[in-house]
Design a protein around this motif. Sequence first.
Motif, PDB file in Angstrom:
ATOM      1  N   MET A 165      19.407 -39.388   9.334  1.00 13.11           N
ATOM      2  CA  MET A 165      19.627 -39.013   7.940  1.00 13.11           C
ATOM      3  C   MET A 165      19.836 -37.502   7.848  1.00 13.11           C
ATOM      4  N   MET A 166      20.899 -37.114   7.188  1.00 12.89           N
ATOM      5  CA  MET A 166      21.249 -35.710   7.080  1.00 12.89           C
ATOM      6  C   MET A 166      20.374 -35.020   6.028  1.00 12.89           C
ATOM      7  N   ASN A 167      19.937 -33.810   6.343  1.00  9.89           N
ATOM      8  CA  ASN A 167      19.165 -33.028   5.384  1.00  9.89           C
ATOM      9  C   ASN A 167      20.108 -32.549   4.274  1.00  9.89           C
ATOM     10  N   ILE A 168      19.762 -32.859   3.027  1.00 16.24           N
ATOM     11  CA  ILE A 168      20.668 -32.547   1.924  1.00 16.24           C
ATOM     12  C   ILE A 168      20.787 -31.053   1.664  1.00 16.24           C
ATOM     13  N   LEU A 169      19.818 -30.269   2.113  1.00 19.75           N
ATOM     14  CA  LEU A 169      19.910 -28.826   1.912  1.00 19.75           C
ATOM     15  C   LEU A 169      20.756 -28.149   2.978  1.00 19.75           C
ATOM     16  N   ASN A 170      21.239 -28.913   3.963  1.00 20.63           N
ATOM     17  CA  ASN A 170      22.142 -28.362   4.959  1.00 20.63           C
ATOM     18  C   ASN A 170      23.586 -28.373   4.492  1.00 20.63           C
ATOM     19  N   ILE A 171      23.876 -29.032   3.392  1.00 21.16           N
ATOM     20  CA  ILE A 171      25.225 -29.033   2.840  1.00 21.16           C
ATOM     21  C   ILE A 171      25.410 -27.692   2.132  1.00 21.16           C
ATOM     22  N   GLU A 172      26.308 -26.872   2.643  1.00 19.95           N
ATOM     23  CA  GLU A 172      26.423 -25.476   2.206  1.00 19.95           C
ATOM     24  C   GLU A 172      26.639 -25.295   0.699  1.00 19.95           C
ATOM     25  N   PRO A 173      27.557 -26.017   0.037  1.00 22.98           N
ATOM     26  CA  PRO A 173      27.719 -25.805  -1.408  1.00 22.98           C
ATOM     27  C   PRO A 173      26.458 -26.164  -2.205  1.00 22.98           C
ATOM     28  N   ILE A 174      25.711 -27.170  -1.758  1.00 21.58           N
ATOM     29  CA  ILE A 174      24.472 -27.545  -2.449  1.00 21.58           C
ATOM     30  C   ILE A 174      23.423 -26.464  -2.233  1.00 21.58           C
ATOM     31  N   LYS A 175      23.350 -25.959  -1.011  1.00 19.18           N
ATOM     32  CA  LYS A 175      22.403 -24.884  -0.718  1.00 19.18           C
ATOM     33  C   LYS A 175      22.733 -23.644  -1.564  1.00 19.18           C
ATOM     34  N   GLN A 176      24.018 -23.286  -1.664  1.00 14.23           N
ATOM     35  CA  GLN A 176      24.428 -22.137  -2.472  1.00 14.23           C
ATOM     36  C   GLN A 176      24.088 -22.353  -3.943  1.00 14.23           C
ATOM     37  N   PHE A 177      24.348 -23.558  -4.440  1.00 12.55           N
ATOM     38  CA  PHE A 177      24.027 -23.868  -5.830  1.00 12.55           C
ATOM     39  C   PHE A 177      22.525 -23.709  -6.085  1.00 12.55           C
ATOM     40  N   ILE A 178      21.707 -24.269  -5.199  1.00 13.54           N
ATOM     41  CA  ILE A 178      20.253 -24.213  -5.380  1.00 13.54           C
ATOM     42  C   ILE A 178      19.752 -22.772  -5.313  1.00 13.54           C
ATOM     43  N   ILE A 179      20.230 -22.007  -4.353  1.00 15.68           N
ATOM     44  CA  ILE A 179      19.785 -20.612  -4.230  1.00 15.68           C
ATOM     45  C   ILE A 179      20.188 -19.812  -5.462  1.00 15.68           C
ATOM     46  N   LYS A 180      21.425 -19.993  -5.923  1.00 14.41           N
ATOM     47  CA  LYS A 180      21.898 -19.250  -7.090  1.00 14.41           C
ATOM     48  C   LYS A 180      21.102 -19.631  -8.337  1.00 14.41           C
ATOM     49  N   ARG A 181      20.961 -20.932  -8.608  1.00 18.63           N
ATOM     50  CA  ARG A 181      20.243 -21.381  -9.820  1.00 18.63           C
ATOM     51  C   ARG A 181      18.761 -21.025  -9.748  1.00 18.63           C
ATOM     52  N   ALA A 182      18.163 -21.171  -8.574  1.00 19.86           N
ATOM     53  CA  ALA A 182      16.743 -20.831  -8.438  1.00 19.86           C
ATOM     54  C   ALA A 182      16.521 -19.338  -8.665  1.00 19.86           C
ATOM     55  N   SER A 183      17.415 -18.506  -8.143  1.00 18.89           N
ATOM     56  CA  SER A 183      17.294 -17.057  -8.342  1.00 18.89           C
ATOM     57  C   SER A 183      17.447 -16.686  -9.807  1.00 18.89           C
TER      58      SER A 183
END
Length: 169
Positions: free
Chosen positions: A1-19
């Motif tokens: 099972m792939m880690n969902i936070l390894n998908i780069e656009p999702i990771k960028q979205f989460i980092i940007k929104r969380a910040s």
Amino acid sequence: MMNILNIEPIKQFIIKRASINLIINLLLNFGVQYWGLHNFEQISFSSGEQSILRVFLPLAFFLPLFVTMDSVKRFYDKTCQKNVPYSVPKKYKTLKFRLILGLKNAGWSLLVFSIILVSVFLLSPKNMMFNSVLVMVVLTSMAGAMAVIFTISPVVQILRATRKLNSIH
């Protein structure tokens, strides 16, 4: 099972929104607490004009509710714009879904904070007063942490539910 936070656009979205949510909630909560508590040197746990309960409980309920609803809406919008290479079913777009997920997160947060506050009440001496500056610092820090948690949590929940839905079909 792939880690969902390894998908780069999702990771960028989460980092940007969380910040963004972290900064907004730190500034907003510090401003509100400063405005509400700057006239008080000491505040009580549950009585008086200003109390710990009046400050903590609304924060514990409303912050997770609104941050979760905002994160779900923005994540769904990103998937519709194809900025995130992930297909999310339309049922995750509805106000009803956002409200239910927000209320669920707010309920858990309220439960955890209620347990913490009851513990503080039971373990502190009767009529103990709290330093208002310390309360402001603790509340602002907690608001920042909660903003990050409740930005990431709904995105992860949607991705897991979508993955589970896709594996059933």
